[in-house]
Design a protein around this motif. Sequence first.
Motif, PDB file in Angstrom:
ATOM      1  N   LEU A  11     -18.713  16.650 -16.057  1.00 51.96           N
ATOM      2  CA  LEU A  11     -19.116  16.983 -17.416  1.00 51.96           C
ATOM      3  C   LEU A  11     -19.615  18.423 -17.407  1.00 51.96           C
ATOM      4  N   VAL A  12     -19.022  19.261 -18.267  1.00 49.81           N
ATOM      5  CA  VAL A  12     -19.415  20.666 -18.377  1.00 49.81           C
ATOM      6  C   VAL A  12     -20.071  20.850 -19.741  1.00 49.81           C
ATOM      7  N   LEU A  13     -21.351  21.161 -19.725  1.00 52.96           N
ATOM      8  CA  LEU A  13     -22.138  21.366 -20.944  1.00 52.96           C
ATOM      9  C   LEU A  13     -22.402  22.847 -21.148  1.00 52.96           C
ATOM     10  N   GLY A  14     -22.590  23.240 -22.403  1.00 49.43           N
ATOM     11  CA  GLY A  14     -22.956  24.618 -22.670  1.00 49.43           C
ATOM     12  C   GLY A  14     -23.034  24.867 -24.158  1.00 49.43           C
ATOM     13  N   GLY A  15     -23.652  25.968 -24.498  1.00 48.58           N
ATOM     14  CA  GLY A  15     -23.767  26.361 -25.899  1.00 48.58           C
ATOM     15  C   GLY A  15     -22.511  27.057 -26.376  1.00 48.58           C
ATOM     16  N   ALA A  16     -22.547  27.494 -27.615  1.00 49.91           N
ATOM     17  CA  ALA A  16     -21.417  28.197 -28.208  1.00 49.91           C
ATOM     18  C   ALA A  16     -21.138  29.484 -27.438  1.00 49.91           C
ATOM     19  N   ARG A  17     -19.882  29.689 -27.123  1.00 49.45           N
ATOM     20  CA  ARG A  17     -19.420  30.902 -26.438  1.00 49.45           C
ATOM     21  C   ARG A  17     -20.110  31.122 -25.089  1.00 49.45           C
ATOM     22  N   SER A  18     -20.535  30.049 -24.448  1.00 47.66           N
ATOM     23  CA  SER A  18     -21.222  30.153 -23.160  1.00 47.66           C
ATOM     24  C   SER A  18     -20.274  30.325 -21.991  1.00 47.66           C
ATOM     25  N   GLY A  19     -19.003  29.986 -22.187  1.00 49.38           N
ATOM     26  CA  GLY A  19     -18.031  30.027 -21.098  1.00 49.38           C
ATOM     27  C   GLY A  19     -17.718  28.645 -20.546  1.00 49.38           C
ATOM     28  N   LYS A  20     -18.141  27.598 -21.254  1.00 51.34           N
ATOM     29  CA  LYS A  20     -17.952  26.231 -20.738  1.00 51.34           C
ATOM     30  C   LYS A  20     -16.480  25.847 -20.621  1.00 51.34           C
ATOM     31  N   SER A  21     -15.649  26.253 -21.580  1.00 47.39           N
ATOM     32  CA  SER A  21     -14.222  25.908 -21.500  1.00 47.39           C
ATOM     33  C   SER A  21     -13.557  26.612 -20.316  1.00 47.39           C
ATOM     34  N   GLY A  22     -13.850  27.882 -20.147  1.00 49.66           N
ATOM     35  CA  GLY A  22     -13.291  28.615 -19.008  1.00 49.66           C
ATOM     36  C   GLY A  22     -13.738  28.020 -17.683  1.00 49.66           C
ATOM     37  N   GLN A  23     -14.993  27.619 -17.601  1.00 50.00           N
ATOM     38  CA  GLN A  23     -15.501  26.971 -16.392  1.00 50.00           C
ATOM     39  C   GLN A  23     -14.745  25.677 -16.135  1.00 50.00           C
ATOM     40  N   ALA A  24     -14.550  24.885 -17.181  1.00 51.10           N
ATOM     41  CA  ALA A  24     -13.836  23.615 -17.044  1.00 51.10           C
ATOM     42  C   ALA A  24     -12.394  23.853 -16.600  1.00 51.10           C
ATOM     43  N   GLU A  25     -11.758  24.852 -17.168  1.00 56.76           N
ATOM     44  CA  GLU A  25     -10.376  25.165 -16.798  1.00 56.76           C
ATOM     45  C   GLU A  25     -10.281  25.544 -15.323  1.00 56.76           C
ATOM     46  N   SER A  26     -11.257  26.310 -14.826  1.00 55.07           N
ATOM     47  CA  SER A  26     -11.220  26.685 -13.406  1.00 55.07           C
ATOM     48  C   SER A  26     -11.456  25.464 -12.513  1.00 55.07           C
ATOM     49  N   ALA A 167     -22.389   8.713 -16.181  1.00 56.15           N
ATOM     50  CA  ALA A 167     -21.084   8.197 -15.751  1.00 56.15           C
ATOM     51  C   ALA A 167     -20.318   9.176 -14.868  1.00 56.15           C
ATOM     52  N   CYS A 168     -20.662  10.449 -14.916  1.00 55.94           N
ATOM     53  CA  CYS A 168     -19.923  11.467 -14.165  1.00 55.94           C
ATOM     54  C   CYS A 168     -20.527  11.703 -12.787  1.00 55.94           C
ATOM     55  N   ASP A 169     -19.689  12.169 -11.892  1.00 61.62           N
ATOM     56  CA  ASP A 169     -20.112  12.491 -10.526  1.00 61.62           C
ATOM     57  C   ASP A 169     -20.799  13.850 -10.453  1.00 61.62           C
ATOM     58  N   GLU A 170     -20.454  14.721 -11.394  1.00 56.95           N
ATOM     59  CA  GLU A 170     -20.950  16.094 -11.391  1.00 56.95           C
ATOM     60  C   GLU A 170     -21.215  16.510 -12.830  1.00 56.95           C
ATOM     61  N   VAL A 171     -22.327  17.237 -13.041  1.00 50.96           N
ATOM     62  CA  VAL A 171     -22.657  17.761 -14.360  1.00 50.96           C
ATOM     63  C   VAL A 171     -23.059  19.221 -14.186  1.00 50.96           C
ATOM     64  N   LEU A 172     -22.426  20.087 -14.979  1.00 53.89           N
ATOM     65  CA  LEU A 172     -22.729  21.514 -14.945  1.00 53.89           C
ATOM     66  C   LEU A 172     -23.229  21.953 -16.306  1.00 53.89           C
ATOM     67  N   LEU A 173     -24.145  22.901 -16.316  1.00 50.84           N
ATOM     68  CA  LEU A 173     -24.606  23.535 -17.537  1.00 50.84           C
ATOM     69  C   LEU A 173     -24.213  24.998 -17.447  1.00 50.84           C
ATOM     70  N   VAL A 174     -23.453  25.474 -18.440  1.00 54.96           N
ATOM     71  CA  VAL A 174     -23.011  26.864 -18.453  1.00 54.96           C
ATOM     72  C   VAL A 174     -23.865  27.625 -19.455  1.00 54.96           C
ATOM     73  N   VAL A 175     -24.514  28.674 -18.960  1.00 55.79           N
ATOM     74  CA  VAL A 175     -25.376  29.519 -19.780  1.00 55.79           C
ATOM     75  C   VAL A 175     -24.979  30.964 -19.492  1.00 55.79           C
ATOM     76  N   ALA A 176     -24.658  31.723 -20.535  1.00 57.72           N
ATOM     77  CA  ALA A 176     -24.301  33.126 -20.401  1.00 57.72           C
ATOM     78  C   ALA A 176     -23.198  33.335 -19.368  1.00 57.72           C
ATOM     79  N   GLY A 177     -22.253  32.408 -19.330  1.00 57.72           N
ATOM     80  CA  GLY A 177     -21.130  32.521 -18.412  1.00 57.72           C
ATOM     81  C   GLY A 177     -21.399  32.078 -16.993  1.00 57.72           C
ATOM     82  N   LEU A 178     -22.606  31.624 -16.725  1.00 58.10           N
ATOM     83  CA  LEU A 178     -22.965  31.172 -15.383  1.00 58.10           C
ATOM     84  C   LEU A 178     -23.172  29.672 -15.363  1.00 58.10           C
ATOM     85  N   ALA A 179     -22.596  29.005 -14.373  1.00 57.21           N
ATOM     86  CA  ALA A 179     -22.707  27.546 -14.259  1.00 57.21           C
ATOM     87  C   ALA A 179     -23.839  27.174 -13.317  1.00 57.21           C
ATOM     88  N   VAL A 180     -24.664  26.267 -13.782  1.00 56.47           N
ATOM     89  CA  VAL A 180     -25.755  25.712 -12.981  1.00 56.47           C
ATOM     90  C   VAL A 180     -25.448  24.229 -12.763  1.00 56.47           C
TER      91      VAL A 180
END
Length: 183
Positions: A11-26, A167-180
């Motif tokens: 699960l990749v979480l993030g705010g608007a224009r945070s880079g979450k879609s790009g992170q998910a794609e990678s 339910a997910c094995d991994e959860v990321l939070l994307v903030v300002a283009g950086l994934a935590v």
Amino acid sequence: MHDAAAPRRTLVLGGARSGKSGQAESLIGAATGEPVRYVATSRLDPADADWAQRVHEHRVRRPATWFTVETASGAGLAEVLRDGSAPTLVDDLGTWLTAEMDAADAWELPRGTLDPRVDELVDAVTDYPGRLVLVSPEVGLGVIPETRSGRLFRDEIGALNARLARACDEVLLVVAGLAVTLK
């Protein structure tokens, strides 16, 4: 063969224009050239040029080996996930929830009205046999929405995100283009 140590559901979480879609794609392997099922949940409004541009930007950056399934064409997200095991990227759960609320005319109904649809989705994610990456907005960190419908959406997406995080094995939070990594 899938590496047992690698996360299967992310699960990749993030705010608007945070880079979450790009992170998910990678994460799903945009650079590998492998086929990926991209599940698009948004609905296009011909009168909304800004949204059409955003959708276009997402489309042109997808590799040619990816194939798109649009849930706006009638297929429910849980049903799409139950149909196959290809590496899958779902982008995004905020537009899915909005479409579900619209379809049920639930904007003025009590919280929890969509629980059966959310249950179906969480079950489909839990049971998904292949690599799955989900993108969802994190909207609970900002200003409390002024309208009831805004508060309802914020609360419902927050509850959905919490259930999917379990339910997910991994959860990321994307903030300002950086994934935590959260999990």
